[in-house]
Design a protein around this motif. Structure first.
Motif, PDB file in Angstrom:
ATOM      1  N   SER A   1     -27.570  88.863  23.423  1.00 39.06           N
ATOM      2  CA  SER A   1     -27.663  89.030  24.867  1.00 39.06           C
ATOM      3  C   SER A   1     -27.560  90.486  25.316  1.00 39.06           C
ATOM      4  O   SER A   1     -28.015  90.842  26.387  1.00 39.06           O
ATOM      5  CB  SER A   1     -26.612  88.187  25.585  1.00 39.06           C
ATOM      6  OG  SER A   1     -25.319  88.623  25.270  1.00 39.06           O
TER       7      SER A   1
ATOM      8  N   ASN B   1     -23.409  75.775  26.587  1.00 34.78           N
ATOM      9  CA  ASN B   1     -23.946  76.431  27.784  1.00 34.78           C
ATOM     10  C   ASN B   1     -25.434  76.665  27.604  1.00 34.78           C
ATOM     11  O   ASN B   1     -25.868  77.212  26.598  1.00 34.78           O
ATOM     12  CB  ASN B   1     -23.276  77.779  28.021  1.00 34.78           C
ATOM     13  CG  ASN B   1     -21.790  77.678  28.176  1.00 34.78           C
ATOM     14  OD1 ASN B   1     -21.190  76.658  27.876  1.00 34.78           O
ATOM     15  ND2 ASN B   1     -21.177  78.742  28.647  1.00 34.78           N
TER      16      ASN B   1
ATOM     17  N   GLU C   1     -18.542  89.191  30.883  1.00 34.94           N
ATOM     18  CA  GLU C   1     -19.742  88.373  30.980  1.00 34.94           C
ATOM     19  C   GLU C   1     -20.698  88.985  31.984  1.00 34.94           C
ATOM     20  O   GLU C   1     -20.287  89.665  32.924  1.00 34.94           O
ATOM     21  CB  GLU C   1     -19.390  86.941  31.389  1.00 34.94           C
ATOM     22  CG  GLU C   1     -18.705  86.174  30.301  1.00 34.94           C
ATOM     23  CD  GLU C   1     -18.596  84.692  30.598  1.00 34.94           C
ATOM     24  OE1 GLU C   1     -18.644  84.306  31.784  1.00 34.94           O
ATOM     25  OE2 GLU C   1     -18.469  83.923  29.649  1.00 34.94           O
ATOM     26  N   LYS C   2     -21.987  88.761  31.752  1.00 34.83           N
ATOM     27  CA  LYS C   2     -23.012  89.247  32.672  1.00 34.83           C
ATOM     28  C   LYS C   2     -24.101  88.192  32.776  1.00 34.83           C
ATOM     29  O   LYS C   2     -24.210  87.298  31.933  1.00 34.83           O
ATOM     30  CB  LYS C   2     -23.599  90.568  32.181  1.00 34.83           C
ATOM     31  CG  LYS C   2     -24.374  90.442  30.877  1.00 34.83           C
ATOM     32  CD  LYS C   2     -25.029  91.736  30.487  1.00 34.83           C
ATOM     33  CE  LYS C   2     -25.899  91.512  29.252  1.00 34.83           C
ATOM     34  NZ  LYS C   2     -26.789  92.618  28.997  1.00 34.83           N
ATOM     35  N   THR C   3     -24.894  88.290  33.803  1.00 35.76           N
ATOM     36  CA  THR C   3     -26.025  87.390  33.960  1.00 35.76           C
ATOM     37  C   THR C   3     -27.219  87.996  33.235  1.00 35.76           C
ATOM     38  O   THR C   3     -27.606  89.139  33.507  1.00 35.76           O
ATOM     39  CB  THR C   3     -26.357  87.177  35.445  1.00 35.76           C
ATOM     40  OG1 THR C   3     -25.218  86.602  36.083  1.00 35.76           O
ATOM     41  CG2 THR C   3     -27.542  86.244  35.615  1.00 35.76           C
TER      42      THR C   3
ATOM     43  N   THR D   1     -31.158  87.639  32.491  1.00 36.57           N
ATOM     44  CA  THR D   1     -32.353  87.006  33.027  1.00 36.57           C
ATOM     45  C   THR D   1     -33.549  87.443  32.206  1.00 36.57           C
ATOM     46  O   THR D   1     -33.524  88.486  31.549  1.00 36.57           O
ATOM     47  CB  THR D   1     -32.594  87.401  34.501  1.00 36.57           C
ATOM     48  OG1 THR D   1     -32.748  88.817  34.582  1.00 36.57           O
ATOM     49  CG2 THR D   1     -31.453  86.958  35.382  1.00 36.57           C
TER      50      THR D   1
ATOM     51  N   THR E   1     -29.643  76.547  29.792  1.00 39.51           N
ATOM     52  CA  THR E   1     -30.501  76.376  30.956  1.00 39.51           C
ATOM     53  C   THR E   1     -31.921  76.138  30.459  1.00 39.51           C
ATOM     54  O   THR E   1     -32.179  76.183  29.246  1.00 39.51           O
ATOM     55  CB  THR E   1     -30.425  77.625  31.871  1.00 39.51           C
ATOM     56  OG1 THR E   1     -31.109  77.347  33.097  1.00 39.51           O
ATOM     57  CG2 THR E   1     -31.026  78.855  31.221  1.00 39.51           C
TER      58      THR E   1
ATOM     59  N   SER F   1     -32.109  82.311  33.807  1.00 35.71           N
ATOM     60  CA  SER F   1     -30.924  83.088  34.143  1.00 35.71           C
ATOM     61  C   SER F   1     -29.735  82.361  33.524  1.00 35.71           C
ATOM     62  O   SER F   1     -29.569  81.159  33.715  1.00 35.71           O
ATOM     63  CB  SER F   1     -30.775  83.176  35.665  1.00 35.71           C
ATOM     64  OG  SER F   1     -29.595  83.852  36.009  1.00 35.71           O
ATOM     65  N   ILE F   2     -28.912  83.099  32.770  1.00 32.89           N
ATOM     66  CA  ILE F   2     -27.761  82.496  32.101  1.00 32.89           C
ATOM     67  C   ILE F   2     -26.638  83.526  32.029  1.00 32.89           C
ATOM     68  O   ILE F   2     -26.892  84.719  31.872  1.00 32.89           O
ATOM     69  CB  ILE F   2     -28.151  81.978  30.692  1.00 32.89           C
ATOM     70  CG1 ILE F   2     -27.038  81.137  30.083  1.00 32.89           C
ATOM     71  CG2 ILE F   2     -28.576  83.113  29.782  1.00 32.89           C
ATOM     72  CD1 ILE F   2     -27.464  80.376  28.833  1.00 32.89           C
ATOM     73  N   THR F   3     -25.397  83.077  32.172  1.00 34.88           N
ATOM     74  CA  THR F   3     -24.240  83.961  32.070  1.00 34.88           C
ATOM     75  C   THR F   3     -23.783  83.995  30.613  1.00 34.88           C
ATOM     76  O   THR F   3     -23.556  82.952  30.005  1.00 34.88           O
ATOM     77  CB  THR F   3     -23.094  83.462  32.976  1.00 34.88           C
ATOM     78  OG1 THR F   3     -23.570  83.414  34.317  1.00 34.88           O
ATOM     79  CG2 THR F   3     -21.900  84.388  32.894  1.00 34.88           C
TER      80      THR F   3
ATOM     81  N   ASP G   1     -34.738  90.163  27.494  1.00 32.25           N
ATOM     82  CA  ASP G   1     -35.266  89.772  28.794  1.00 32.25           C
ATOM     83  C   ASP G   1     -36.701  89.241  28.704  1.00 32.25           C
ATOM     84  O   ASP G   1     -37.232  88.705  29.657  1.00 32.25           O
ATOM     85  CB  ASP G   1     -35.192  90.921  29.803  1.00 32.25           C
ATOM     86  CG  ASP G   1     -36.092  92.086  29.457  1.00 32.25           C
ATOM     87  OD1 ASP G   1     -36.643  92.105  28.346  1.00 32.25           O
ATOM     88  OD2 ASP G   1     -36.233  92.989  30.305  1.00 32.25           O
TER      89      ASP G   1
END
Length: 88
Positions: A70, A36, A9-11, A13, A38, A47-49, A76
């Protein structure tokens, strides 16, 4: 012996804007098929993981949803050119 593999997993943005490049405040950003999510801030930023194989869904009242994997660099910056357009 059992081995489990998990996606890294990564963030992720980015910024969500309209067709005139104005930020969309309160746009929803969710991982497709999951709960999940935001919302974007006053500057349209989020920003989301997420895992690389996740698909992000962007939505805003009165506009058609947009989707982006993603792992894609274009994720982005979700704009009207990527599908988040006026529904009317």
């Amino acid at each position: 012996m059992t081995t489990s593999l998990f996606a890294q997993e990564k963030t992720v943005t980015g910024t969500v804007t309209d067709s005139t490049n104005e930020p969309l405040i309160g746009a929803s950003v969710v991982i497709q098929g999951l709960s999940n999510g935001t919302i974007t801030d006053i500057d349209g930023k989020y920003s989301i993981t997420a895992s690389p194989d996740n698909v992000l869904e962007f939505s805003y009242v009165g506009m058609v949803k947009a989707r982006c994997e993603s792992r894609q660099p274009a994720c982005d910056k979700c704009t009207a050119e990527r599908g988040l357009t006026n529904a009317g």
